[in-house]
Design an enzyme around this catalytic site. Structure first.
Site, PDB file in Angstrom:
ATOM      1  CB  SER A   8      11.660  18.545  51.803  1.00 14.19           C
ATOM      2  OG  SER A   8      12.008  17.233  52.194  1.00 14.19           O
ATOM      3  CG  HIS A  33       9.966  18.070  47.751  1.00 10.85           C
ATOM      4  ND1 HIS A  33      10.094  18.154  46.380  1.00 10.85           N
ATOM      5  CD2 HIS A  33      11.022  17.337  48.179  1.00 10.85           C
ATOM      6  CE1 HIS A  33      11.191  17.503  45.993  1.00 10.85           C
ATOM      7  NE2 HIS A  33      11.775  16.987  47.078  1.00 10.85           N
ATOM      8  CG  ASP A  35      12.700  14.426  49.585  1.00 10.17           C
ATOM      9  OD1 ASP A  35      12.879  14.663  48.375  1.00 10.17           O
ATOM     10  OD2 ASP A  35      12.786  15.306  50.465  1.00 10.17           O
ATOM     11  CG  MET A  37      15.185   9.031  49.806  1.00 12.11           C
ATOM     12  SD  MET A  37      16.389   9.667  50.972  1.00 12.11           S
ATOM     13  CE  MET A  37      16.057  11.440  50.850  1.00 12.11           C
ATOM     14  CG  HIS A  66      12.869  14.203  44.646  1.00 13.47           C
ATOM     15  ND1 HIS A  66      13.805  14.875  45.399  1.00 13.47           N
ATOM     16  CD2 HIS A  66      13.568  13.643  43.614  1.00 13.47           C
ATOM     17  CE1 HIS A  66      15.005  14.743  44.878  1.00 13.47           C
ATOM     18  NE2 HIS A  66      14.896  13.984  43.792  1.00 13.47           N
ATOM     19  CG  MET A  68      15.932  11.020  45.329  1.00 10.67           C
ATOM     20  SD  MET A  68      16.235  11.934  46.840  1.00 10.67           S
ATOM     21  CE  MET A  68      14.545  12.175  47.381  1.00 10.67           C
ATOM     22  CG  MET A 137      19.061  16.404  43.094  1.00  7.95           C
ATOM     23  SD  MET A 137      17.793  16.554  44.367  1.00  7.95           S
ATOM     24  CE  MET A 137      18.730  16.532  45.881  1.00  7.95           C
ATOM     25  CG  ASP A 176      15.287  18.849  46.745  1.00  7.49           C
ATOM     26  OD1 ASP A 176      15.435  19.218  47.921  1.00  7.49           O
ATOM     27  OD2 ASP A 176      14.800  17.745  46.421  1.00  7.49           O
TER      28      ASP A 176
HETATM   29  C1  DX5 Z   1      17.529  15.319  49.611  1.00 10.68           C
HETATM   30  C2  DX5 Z   1      16.083  15.643  49.379  1.00 10.68           C
HETATM   31  C3  DX5 Z   1      15.684  17.019  49.755  1.00 10.68           C
HETATM   32  C4  DX5 Z   1      15.940  17.354  51.202  1.00 10.68           C
HETATM   33  C5  DX5 Z   1      16.048  18.826  51.372  1.00 10.68           C
HETATM   34  O1  DX5 Z   1      17.826  14.092  49.045  1.00 10.68           O
HETATM   35  O2  DX5 Z   1      15.747  15.479  48.013  1.00 10.68           O
HETATM   36  O3  DX5 Z   1      14.343  17.277  49.410  1.00 10.68           O
HETATM   37  O4  DX5 Z   1      14.955  16.872  52.049  1.00 10.68           O
HETATM   38  O5  DX5 Z   1      16.372  19.060  52.690  1.00 10.68           O
HETATM   39  P1  DX5 Z   1      17.238  20.314  53.119  1.00 10.68           P
HETATM   40  O6  DX5 Z   1      16.422  21.516  52.785  1.00 10.68           O
HETATM   41  O7  DX5 Z   1      17.427  20.107  54.582  1.00 10.68           O
HETATM   42  O8  DX5 Z   1      18.530  20.254  52.345  1.00 10.68           O
HETATM   43 ZN    ZN Z   2      13.700  16.173  47.274  1.00 14.07          ZN
END
Ligand code: DX5
Ligand code: ZN
Length: 223
Positions: A8, A33, A35, A37, A66, A68, A137, A176
Site C-alpha cells: 500500500s 495497492h 488507498d 479516501m 481501494h 474508501m 479489512m 488489508d
Molecule cells: C487502511 C488502508 C490500508 C493501509 C494498510 O485504511 O486501507 O491499505 O494502508 O497499512 P498498514 O499495513 O500500515 O496497516
Molecule cells: Zn487499502
C-alpha cells in the site's frame, strides 16, 4: 496459487511516489495497492484519479484501487479511465452493491468488495458469483500503521468456506491492515491469498527481503 503481495503506497513518501513505485517494482511485488479516501467515508483524505493516472504511466504493475469513499458509483468511470486494474468498493458505502459491482465489471476490469471489521461477511453471499476479489479489512479503514484485528481471521475462514461451498474458489481473498511477518502467516493460514501491507514494508530496511518474507508466509503458516 502463491500468495500475492500488494504494497500500500499510503505509507510511501507522497512527494516521491515515482521512486516508491520503482523500488516496489524492483523488489518484485505483484500489485500496487492504492488507498483512496474522501474524508467522509473515512476520516482521512488521500489521492484521486489524476495521481493514479500518473502512477499508471510509471508502472506496469496492476493498480489495485481501494475506494474508501461514499457514493463510489459516481466515480467508477474516473478510476477506470485513470488506469485501475482492480476497483474495490466498500459494501458499507453501497446501497445497491450488486449494481455497483456490475458497473465495475462492464469495463472489463476486476471487481472487488471490501468489508469493515464489524461487517458480517454474509453480506457478500449473493454477490459471490460476480466478484473477483473480497477485501477483508483487518483494521478500521482510514490510516496506516494500526494493529491487526484478530477477529478478521475467523472472518477470512468463514469466507473461504463460503467460496468453497458455492464453487467460487477463484475469488481472491485479500486482507488489508496491520499485515507484518507475524500476522501475514495467520492470514494465509486462515485462507487469504492477497496480502496488502503498508507500514511494515515501507519501514523495512530491505524491501525486497520484506516482500519475500510476506510471500513465504505460506510456508510459515504450514509450520
Ligand atoms: C487502511 C488502508 C490500508 C493501509 C494498510 O485504511 O486501507 O491499505 O494502508 O497499512 P498498514 O499495513 O500500515 O496497516
Ligand atoms: Zn487499502
Amino acid at each position: 496459487m502463491s500468495t500475492l503481495i500488494a504494497p500500500s503506497i499510503l505509507s510511501a513518501d507522497f512527494a516521491n511516489l515515482g521512486a516508491a513505485l520503482i523500488a516496489l517494482q524492483e523488489a518484485c511485488c505483484d500489485w500496487i495497492h492504492v488507498d483512496v479516501m474522501d474524508g467522509h467515508f473515512v476520516p482521512n483524505l488521500t489521492i484521486g484519479p489524476p495521481v493514479i493516472q500518473d502512477l499508471k504511466k510509471r508502472s506496469s504493475l496492476p493498480l489495485d484501487v481501494h475506494l474508501m469513499i461514499t457514493n463510489p458509483e459516481l466515480y467508477i468511470n474516473d478510476y477506470v479511465k485513470a488506469g485501475a486494474s482492480h476497483i474495490t468498493v466498500h459494501a458499507e458505502a453501497c446501497i445497491h452493491l450488486h449494481a455497483v459491482i456490475q458497473q465495475i465489471k462492464k469495463h472489463n476490469i476486476k471487481a472487488g468488495v471490501a468489508i469493515n471489521p464489524a461487517t458480517n461477511p454474509n453480506v457478500l453471499r449473493y454477490v459471490l458469483n460476480d466478484l473477483d476479489l473480497i477485501l477483508v479489512m483487518s483494521v478500521n479503514p482510514g490510516f496506516g500503521g494500526q494493529d491487526f484485528i484478530h477477529s478478521s481471521l475467523e472472518k477470512i475462514k468463514h469466507l473461504r468456506t463460503m467460496l468453497k461451498e458455492s464453487n467460487n474458489e477463484q475469488v481472491l481473498i485479500s486482507v488489508d491492515g496491520g499485515i507484518n511477518n507475524h500476522t501475514a502467516a495467520l492470514a494465509v493460514k486462515a485462507g487469504a491469498n492477497v496480502l496488502v501491507s503498508g507500514s511494515y514494508l515501507f519501514k523495512a530496511v530491505d524491501l525486497s527481503h520484506a516482500i519475500k518474507t510476506l510471500k513465504n508466509s505460506e510456508q510459515t503458516s504450514l509450520n
